[in-house]
Enzyme design. Structure first.
Site, PDB file in Angstrom:
ATOM      1  N   TYR A 101       0.858  -1.195   0.000  1.00 47.93           N
ATOM      2  CA  TYR A 101       0.000   0.000   0.000  1.00 47.93           C
ATOM      3  C   TYR A 101       0.886   1.235   0.000  1.00 47.93           C
ATOM      4  O   TYR A 101       1.816   1.324   0.808  1.00 47.93           O
ATOM      5  CB  TYR A 101      -0.886   0.011   1.261  1.00 47.93           C
ATOM      6  CG  TYR A 101      -1.710   1.276   1.374  1.00 47.93           C
ATOM      7  CD1 TYR A 101      -3.014   1.317   0.915  1.00 47.93           C
ATOM      8  CD2 TYR A 101      -1.154   2.438   1.912  1.00 47.93           C
ATOM      9  CE1 TYR A 101      -3.756   2.488   0.986  1.00 47.93           C
ATOM     10  CE2 TYR A 101      -1.890   3.614   1.983  1.00 47.93           C
ATOM     11  CZ  TYR A 101      -3.194   3.629   1.516  1.00 47.93           C
ATOM     12  OH  TYR A 101      -3.923   4.789   1.579  1.00 47.93           O
ATOM     13  N   GLU A 185      -3.409   7.330  -4.324  1.00 45.34           N
ATOM     14  CA  GLU A 185      -3.298   6.081  -3.578  1.00 45.34           C
ATOM     15  C   GLU A 185      -3.155   4.915  -4.544  1.00 45.34           C
ATOM     16  O   GLU A 185      -3.857   4.863  -5.561  1.00 45.34           O
ATOM     17  CB  GLU A 185      -4.557   5.889  -2.725  1.00 45.34           C
ATOM     18  CG  GLU A 185      -4.549   4.614  -1.891  1.00 45.34           C
ATOM     19  CD  GLU A 185      -5.908   4.366  -1.231  1.00 45.34           C
ATOM     20  OE1 GLU A 185      -6.007   4.544  -0.009  1.00 45.34           O
ATOM     21  OE2 GLU A 185      -6.857   4.003  -1.946  1.00 45.34           O
TER      22      GLU A 185
END
Ligand code: GDP
Ligand code: MN
Length: 376
Positions: A101, A185
């Site tokens: 992530y 993101e």
């Protein structure tokens, strides 16, 4: 404004971040052709502006073009968390070895940005943070600075990302700066079986204050806008629809926010946030009132004004003139305080209206508006 995954993917690719080959379509037959072009196997992904598509069944692997067509047909009929699926992205499948992530997000409280990274990607980051907070690394990033390779290497090392992720972190920061984004993101960023680093999913939120130079996305109408919010935006008002029954109008974002809290403290629910800013002219007041009154859920309206540069008598004149053009259909409670408050109250008294009530304190005004809303 949030971008769709396929738009984020396109931007990432322009900045040299590796993404799977993919095409977007709204037709199951076309999905079959795309899968064939991609080599037969594919992943069919719902294009909706919400996360958790995988869990909701909106991400489906397909073993061959026929399966891709079937998956597209099923997903195109779906509604994911209130978002109807209008298009799917058909992507080349990736053999995942591990999922990471990475994101940069505006940290309003700190007045800067945060890099957030974790070696445990794939699931929602809030979940990882709740379960294993030590697995999520947060590093402040200076919004005015350039993100150096050394800084990116520090972030990657702290989070336990592979060395190849450093380059992605540098490029992702370039995306944020170049595109005027508040959030970028990648979840998951994956390492493939062959050791390539690929951005498998992307989310980008653009800063609407920079809309004037985001010409590329300008043509797109944001179908998720609430109709009242759209009407307010067209009038240049800062309005956010909420779920309650007390309409709220105030001058200054901070004052309006505390008004929402005080209304909630009186046992009612605010129906909206509306900041009319410094210039509470008759025109702005009329626009604001007409938007708030057109919300069928609104049972009473609370106008809370603290006179500063704009004096209360000018605001009161604004309300009086607004009532010439807007038919008041619900009770209105007005609290005027600050610069020229007494004169403002006198103006409202001179133009008495059966549905207009005055209160001298914010608490008193909120209580009154809450009572009127629940009695209605
Ligand atoms: P989200 O659920 O909305 O975040 O959608 P994602 O695009 O992140 O997909 C959810 C999950 O599906 C990912 O975390 C992956 O595990 C899986 N997935 C998506 N694309 C692929 C792919 O090409 N190959 C494999 N093996 N898994 C994939
Ligand atoms: Mn994802």
């Amino acid at each position: 404004m949030d971008l769709y995954e396929h738009q984020a993917r396109e931007i990432f690719s322009e900045h040299g971040i590796v993404v799977p080959r993919a095409e977007v379509t709204d037709s199951p037959e076309r999905a079959r052709e795309i899968a064939r072009r991609l080599g037969g196997r594919a992943v069919v992904k719902a294009q909706v502006k919400t996360g958790g598509r995988g869990k909701a069944g909106g991400v489906a692997p397909a073993a061959d073009p026929a399966a891709a067509e079937a998956a597209a047909r099923r997903i195109l009929g779906m509604d994911i968390k209130g978002h109807p699926v209008g298009t799917v992205m058909v992507a080349e499948p990736v053999d995942i070895e591990s999922e990471f992530y990475v994101s940069y997000v505006l940290d309003r409280a700190a007045g800067g940005f945060l890099a957030i990274a974790s070696a445990e990607g794939g699931m929602e980051i809030e979940e990882v943070a709740a379960r294993r907070p030590e697995a999520v690394v947060r590093v402040p990033v200076d919004p005015a600075g350039k993100l150096t390779t050394a800084h990116a290497a520090h972030i990657a090392a702290a989070a336990g990302l592979p060395p190849q992720a450093v380059d992605v972190l540098v490029r992702l920061w370039e995306v944020l700066v170049r595109e005027d984004a508040l959030l970028v993101e990648v979840n998951p960023l994956v390492r493939t079986a062959e050791g390539r680093i690929v951005a498998l999913d992307g989310k980008v939120t653009l800063d609407d204050n920079a809309r004037f130079r985001q010409t590329r996305w300008g043509g797109e109408k944001d179908e998720q806008h609430d109709p009242l919010e759209a009407a307010a935006a067209a009038k240049g008002l800062h309005y956010v629809k909420l779920d309650g029954e007390v309409g709220v109008i105030g001058n200054g974002a901070g004052l309006v926010m505390s008004t929402l809290d005080v209304v909630a403290g009186c046992g009612a629910r605010p129906a909206n946030f509306l900041d009319i800013g410094g210039g509470a002219s008759a025109r702005i007041m009329a626009d604001g009132l007409s938007v708030v009154l057109s919300d069928p859920a609104v049972k009473s309206v609370l106008v809370n004004v603290f006179g500063g540069i704009t004096a209360c008598d000018a605001v009161a004149e604004g309300i009086v003139h607004a009532l010439d053009t807007v038919r008041l259909t619900k009770p209105l409670v007005v609290r005027l305080d600050g610069n020229n408050a007494a004169r403002g109250r006198a103006v409202l008294d001179q133009h008495a209206h059966p549905l207009v009530h005055q209160a001298t304190t914010m608490d008193g005004a909120a209580r009154r508006a809450a009572r009127l809303a629940t009695a209605a």
